[in-house]
Write an enzyme that holds these catalytic residues in place. Structure first.
Site, PDB file in Angstrom:
ATOM      1  N   ARG A 150      12.770  39.145  -1.898  1.00 17.43           N
ATOM      2  CA  ARG A 150      13.566  37.914  -1.929  1.00 17.43           C
ATOM      3  C   ARG A 150      15.055  38.190  -1.716  1.00 17.43           C
ATOM      4  O   ARG A 150      15.724  37.461  -0.984  1.00 17.43           O
ATOM      5  CB  ARG A 150      13.340  37.185  -3.252  1.00 17.43           C
ATOM      6  N   ILE A 151      15.574  39.246  -2.324  1.00 15.08           N
ATOM      7  CA  ILE A 151      17.007  39.535  -2.155  1.00 15.08           C
ATOM      8  C   ILE A 151      17.303  39.917  -0.712  1.00 15.08           C
ATOM      9  O   ILE A 151      18.291  39.463  -0.127  1.00 15.08           O
ATOM     10  CB  ILE A 151      17.455  40.636  -3.125  1.00 15.08           C
ATOM     11  N   ASP A 171      10.639  47.485   6.038  1.00 20.23           N
ATOM     12  CA  ASP A 171       9.894  47.437   4.783  1.00 20.23           C
ATOM     13  C   ASP A 171       8.422  47.590   5.120  1.00 20.23           C
ATOM     14  O   ASP A 171       7.805  46.657   5.639  1.00 20.23           O
ATOM     15  CB  ASP A 171      10.128  46.134   4.028  1.00 20.23           C
ATOM     16  N   ALA A 235      21.327  47.579  -4.755  1.00 15.05           N
ATOM     17  CA  ALA A 235      19.962  47.772  -5.248  1.00 15.05           C
ATOM     18  C   ALA A 235      19.970  48.570  -6.542  1.00 15.05           C
ATOM     19  O   ALA A 235      20.163  48.021  -7.629  1.00 15.05           O
ATOM     20  CB  ALA A 235      19.116  48.465  -4.167  1.00 15.05           C
ATOM     21  N   ARG A 236      19.784  49.876  -6.450  1.00 17.04           N
ATOM     22  CA  ARG A 236      19.846  50.794  -7.577  1.00 17.04           C
ATOM     23  C   ARG A 236      20.577  52.051  -7.134  1.00 17.04           C
ATOM     24  O   ARG A 236      20.477  52.466  -5.978  1.00 17.04           O
ATOM     25  CB  ARG A 236      18.435  51.152  -8.074  1.00 17.04           C
ATOM     26  N   ASP A 260      27.594  48.505  -5.599  1.00 18.96           N
ATOM     27  CA  ASP A 260      27.467  47.744  -6.840  1.00 18.96           C
ATOM     28  C   ASP A 260      26.497  48.416  -7.806  1.00 18.96           C
ATOM     29  O   ASP A 260      26.484  48.090  -8.989  1.00 18.96           O
ATOM     30  CB  ASP A 260      26.985  46.313  -6.541  1.00 18.96           C
ATOM     31  N   GLU A 265      25.647  54.269 -15.173  1.00 13.08           N
ATOM     32  CA  GLU A 265      26.254  52.967 -15.435  1.00 13.08           C
ATOM     33  C   GLU A 265      26.561  52.819 -16.917  1.00 13.08           C
ATOM     34  O   GLU A 265      25.753  53.213 -17.754  1.00 13.08           O
ATOM     35  CB  GLU A 265      25.318  51.857 -14.948  1.00 13.08           C
ATOM     36  N   HIS A 286      27.938  46.851 -10.975  1.00 10.05           N
ATOM     37  CA  HIS A 286      26.596  46.255 -11.054  1.00 10.05           C
ATOM     38  C   HIS A 286      26.675  44.827 -11.595  1.00 10.05           C
ATOM     39  O   HIS A 286      26.194  44.510 -12.687  1.00 10.05           O
ATOM     40  CB  HIS A 286      25.653  47.103 -11.906  1.00 10.05           C
ATOM     41  N   GLY A 288      25.462  42.045 -10.016  1.00 13.48           N
ATOM     42  CA  GLY A 288      24.523  41.126  -9.385  1.00 13.48           C
ATOM     43  C   GLY A 288      23.971  40.066 -10.319  1.00 13.48           C
ATOM     44  O   GLY A 288      23.752  38.919  -9.926  1.00 13.48           O
TER      45      GLY A 288
END
Length: 320
Positions: A150-151, A171, A235-236, A260, A265, A286, A288
């Protein structure tokens, strides 16, 4: 007693809803909070680490709901082995994450952070300054999307709407039979990251952190990209090999990066040192899922997920 434990603190309004739904919820600061493996039936988790050892110690645990889409701080395999149902909350923060990606790519392409720094320092900027001369156009450029969830979908739409961008998407898990929302998004599917990277002006990452996605982007991939390319990671942190990224930015392998998501973190100076001074790095900690409206909606959804399972309804958004 419901046996519900909140490992972390959450949005104030969402927390009120949690307390109304589970009046005996055990929150941080409660005398029984640290002994949750002894009595927890349901667990609300945001940033806390839920390791395999902790899960194996549990005596009554049946359900975990992760506050957000990512769940790499929870040992999913241990949940599976123990028979604990793990659910996440995908999609709620998706729109804001896509907006963050759009903001980062804009700031990178126009060198906005460095220009702002120079102005605050009293420098009189003109076209001879690299920070101005190296700014680039985004209109009609090629945007690579890695991760078609979705993102990724929302971000692709924003790149198209804002910049009339051409979208390349990778993907391997998204069907190509026209049954997904991608059938309505103008794009080209590619078969590998190696095929994607050299063709894009912006490489945008939208995948979870899994064993298969850790260090997905390394220095060899970045060396295959255009020297004018921008890398966006919302993302990560572990999806990109960070040391490789810092090396690529210092060496001009790519033009800039908008980050981000971080391995460590919050991303503090004591961990990252002079990385945070890189002129071609645009940073956010981060954010989001940060807006209050996102936090509130996520907390309410988290509570509803748990209430449904405790009431015997089928779990939603089940991971294990």
């Amino acid at each position: 007693m419901s046996g519900v434990v909140a490992l972390d603190t959450f949005d104030p309004e969402g927390t009120q809803y949690m307390r109304q739904t589970f009046p005996d919820v055990i929150e941080p600061g409660h005398s029984s909070h640290s002994s949750w493996p002894e009595h927890a039936v349901g667990l609300f988790v945001a940033k806390s680490k839920v390791t395999a050892d902790l899960i194996r110690q549990t005596k009554e645990l049946k359900f975990i709901v992760r506050h957000g889409a990512g769940y790499d701080n929870i040992d999913a395999e241990a949940c599976r082995e123990k028979g604990v149902i793990l659910c996440n909350l995908p999609g709620i923060s998706a729109l804001n994450v896509a907006e963050v990606a759009l903001a980062l790519v804009g700031a990178c392409s126009k060198n906005l952070v460095e220009v702002s720094r120079q102005m605050r320092a009293g420098e009189r900027l003109n076209k001879k300054f690299k920070s101005l001369y190296s700014a680039t156009l985004l209109t009609e450029k090629t945007f690579g999307i890695i991760g078609g969830g979705r993102i990724g979908q929302l971000t692709a739409k924003k790149y198209i709407g804002a910049f009339d961008g051409k979208i390349l998407m990778y993907d391997p898990y998204i069907p190509t039979d026209g049954t997904t929302p991608w059938s309505l998004i103008p794009h080209e599917r590619v078969n590998s990251i190696e095929e994607l990277a050299p063709r894009v002006d912006v490489l945008s990452l939208h995948v979870p952190l899994l064993p298969t996605t850790k260090d997905l982007i390394t220095l060899p991939i970045m060396k295959s990209m255009k020297p004018t390319a921008i890398l966006i990671n919302v993302a990560r942190g572990g999806v990109v090999n960070e040391e490789d990224l810092w090396s690529a930015l210092r060496g001009g392998v790519i033009a800039s990066a908008g980050v981000d998501a971080w391995v460590s973190e919050p991303p503090i100076k004591g961990v990252y040192g002079d990385v945070l001074e890189l002129e071609n790095l645009v940073m956010s900690p981060h954010i989001g899922g940060s807006p209050a409206e996102i936090q509130r909606a996520t907390c309410i959804s988290m509570v509803d997920h748990m209430k449904g399972m405790i009431d015997g309804k089928p779990p939603r958004d089940r991971v294990t």
